[in-house]
Scaffold this motif. Sequence first.
Motif, short mmCIF file in Angstrom:
data_model
loop_
_atom_site.label_atom_id
_atom_site.label_comp_id
_atom_site.label_asym_id
_atom_site.label_seq_id
_atom_site.Cartn_x
_atom_site.Cartn_y
_atom_site.Cartn_z
N PHE A 1 -5.58 -0.96 -5.18
CA PHE A 1 -6.52 -1.70 -4.33
C PHE A 1 -7.94 -1.15 -4.48
O PHE A 1 -8.91 -1.92 -4.56
CB PHE A 1 -6.08 -1.71 -2.86
N MET B 1 -0.82 -14.98 -2.27
CA MET B 1 -0.27 -14.20 -3.38
C MET B 1 1.25 -14.31 -3.33
O MET B 1 1.86 -14.19 -2.26
CB MET B 1 -0.68 -12.73 -3.30
N GLU C 1 1.42 -12.11 0.27
CA GLU C 1 0.18 -11.91 1.06
C GLU C 1 -0.54 -13.24 1.27
O GLU C 1 -0.52 -14.10 0.40
CB GLU C 1 -0.76 -10.95 0.32
N TYR D 1 -8.78 -13.17 -6.93
CA TYR D 1 -7.40 -12.75 -6.66
C TYR D 1 -6.50 -12.92 -7.89
O TYR D 1 -5.28 -12.82 -7.80
CB TYR D 1 -6.86 -13.53 -5.46
N PHE E 1 -1.32 -4.77 -8.78
CA PHE E 1 -1.27 -4.46 -7.34
C PHE E 1 -0.13 -5.25 -6.68
O PHE E 1 0.66 -4.70 -5.90
CB PHE E 1 -2.64 -4.83 -6.75
N GLY F 1 -14.03 -5.10 5.65
CA GLY F 1 -13.26 -5.46 4.45
C GLY F 1 -12.53 -6.77 4.53
O GLY F 1 -11.77 -7.11 3.64
N SER F 2 -12.70 -7.50 5.62
CA SER F 2 -12.01 -8.77 5.82
C SER F 2 -10.49 -8.59 5.90
O SER F 2 -9.74 -9.51 5.53
CB SER F 2 -12.35 -9.77 4.71
N ASN G 1 -5.86 -10.97 6.45
CA ASN G 1 -4.45 -10.79 6.06
C ASN G 1 -3.48 -11.12 7.20
O ASN G 1 -2.27 -11.09 7.01
CB ASN G 1 -4.20 -9.39 5.51
N TYR H 1 -14.00 -9.35 -7.77
CA TYR H 1 -13.68 -9.12 -6.36
C TYR H 1 -14.98 -8.80 -5.61
O TYR H 1 -15.40 -7.65 -5.48
CB TYR H 1 -12.64 -7.99 -6.20
N TYR I 1 0.80 -1.23 0.00
CA TYR I 1 0.00 0.00 0.00
C TYR I 1 0.83 1.27 0.00
O TYR I 1 0.78 2.06 0.94
CB TYR I 1 -0.96 -0.01 1.19
N THR J 1 -5.20 -7.07 -10.09
CA THR J 1 -4.57 -7.67 -8.90
C THR J 1 -3.10 -7.98 -9.20
O THR J 1 -2.24 -7.83 -8.32
CB THR J 1 -5.32 -8.94 -8.46
N SER K 1 -4.58 -14.34 2.51
CA SER K 1 -5.90 -13.80 2.83
C SER K 1 -6.77 -14.98 3.29
O SER K 1 -7.29 -15.73 2.47
CB SER K 1 -6.48 -13.11 1.59
N ILE L 1 -9.28 -2.65 -7.51
CA ILE L 1 -9.66 -4.06 -7.27
C ILE L 1 -11.10 -4.13 -6.72
O ILE L 1 -11.90 -4.97 -7.12
CB ILE L 1 -8.68 -4.73 -6.28
C1 AVI Z 1 -7.16 -5.66 2.19
N1 AVI Z 1 -7.44 -7.08 2.06
C2 AVI Z 1 -8.61 -7.46 2.85
C3 AVI Z 1 -7.53 -7.57 0.66
C4 AVI Z 1 -7.86 -9.08 0.64
O1 AVI Z 1 -8.82 -9.44 -0.02
O2 AVI Z 1 -7.17 -9.83 1.33
C5 AVI Z 1 -6.23 -7.31 -0.08
C6 AVI Z 1 -6.22 -7.88 -1.47
N2 AVI Z 1 -5.26 -8.59 -1.99
C7 AVI Z 1 -5.55 -8.91 -3.23
N3 AVI Z 1 -6.73 -8.45 -3.52
C8 AVI Z 1 -7.18 -7.77 -2.44
#
Ligand code: AVI
Length: 316
Positions: A44, A248, A276, A202, A212, A157-158, A162, A53, A36, A209, A278, A47
């Motif tokens: 984002f 990711m 990442e 994703y 990102f 936003g869940s 992460n 998404y 970020y 994505t 999720s 996305i």
């Molecule tokens: C911020 N977070 C909740 C997003 C997720 O869905 O985990 C970040 C994200 N990574 C890829 N797409 C969105």
Amino acid sequence: MLQFIQCTEQNDQSVRDELLAGLSAAQAFTSPKYLYDALGSRLFAAICELPEYYPTRTEALIFNTHASAIALAVGSGSTLIDLGAGNCAKAARLFPVLQPVQYVPVDISVNFLRDALQRLQQQFPSIVMTGIGMDFSHELVLPDSVREAKRLFFYPGSSIGNYTPDEALLFLQRIRAACDDDGGLLIGVDLVKEKAILDAAYDDALGVTAAFNLNILRHLNHLLGTDFDVQAWRHRGFYNQQASRIEMHLEAAFDLTVRWPQGERRFVRGERIHTENSYKYTQRNFTDLLTEAGFGRLSFWTDPQQWFMVCHAHVT
Ligand code: AVI
């Protein structure tokens, strides 16, 4: 009525140490917070507009559909503490429903909050607004000007996904510790679902994505002086069913060496940097997590497909 407070900031050396340790590890990794930078935040936001998404629009649907039930569970007059507030838009949409007396957006830098909060203060002059700059993934000790009564932590936003489940537990325990007996939590959680839907969310068709994820390499070049060539890396985003998580990664397209002022790292073709996770929850295992963290009297709201859930929890 409007106040901004910048709490501790991570210094440049500790950022560099943390990142270089991750890049040098046998299985290279970076913390998702480095996704970020200014461009990453814009990507984002893009996305969140993608058809694949589903979390953002599904969560908004749940808040709209169940607004009065949520208002009833939460009660009015709270100190609304918005973790990772950004442009403050999600919380602001709930002001008429939640009727907070104080709004406390928290983000990594207080500067991210200034414009949005100034605008909101004009729109809602009776709500006391206190913007806080803090890396709340490390600590959650709020300044004295944040009212202690009826703290309602808002974490939509869940983003909880992460964190690993162990980190999520620690994080929820920190929230619990920052509440008096009348405190609570309003949180958005993404649910386990069919792999094809998660994979598409994703790894979208437009490649937003991918952009990102790849953008973290530009950010690392800026922070560390590394010489990552974005063209040499591929986005990988997929659901790992055993671990109940999206992963990711960035994958080297061919053998290459990344250099930085005091070091270098060789990557062979196909080797990855894990950028990442999720995690996706079931209502059952998220209930267990909340209970273990010291929350109870839970309410859940979901969408007709049961893809996403919003949960309110009181402290116990
Ligand atoms: C911020 N977070 C909740 C997003 C997720 O869905 O985990 C970040 C994200 N990574 C890829 N797409 C969105």
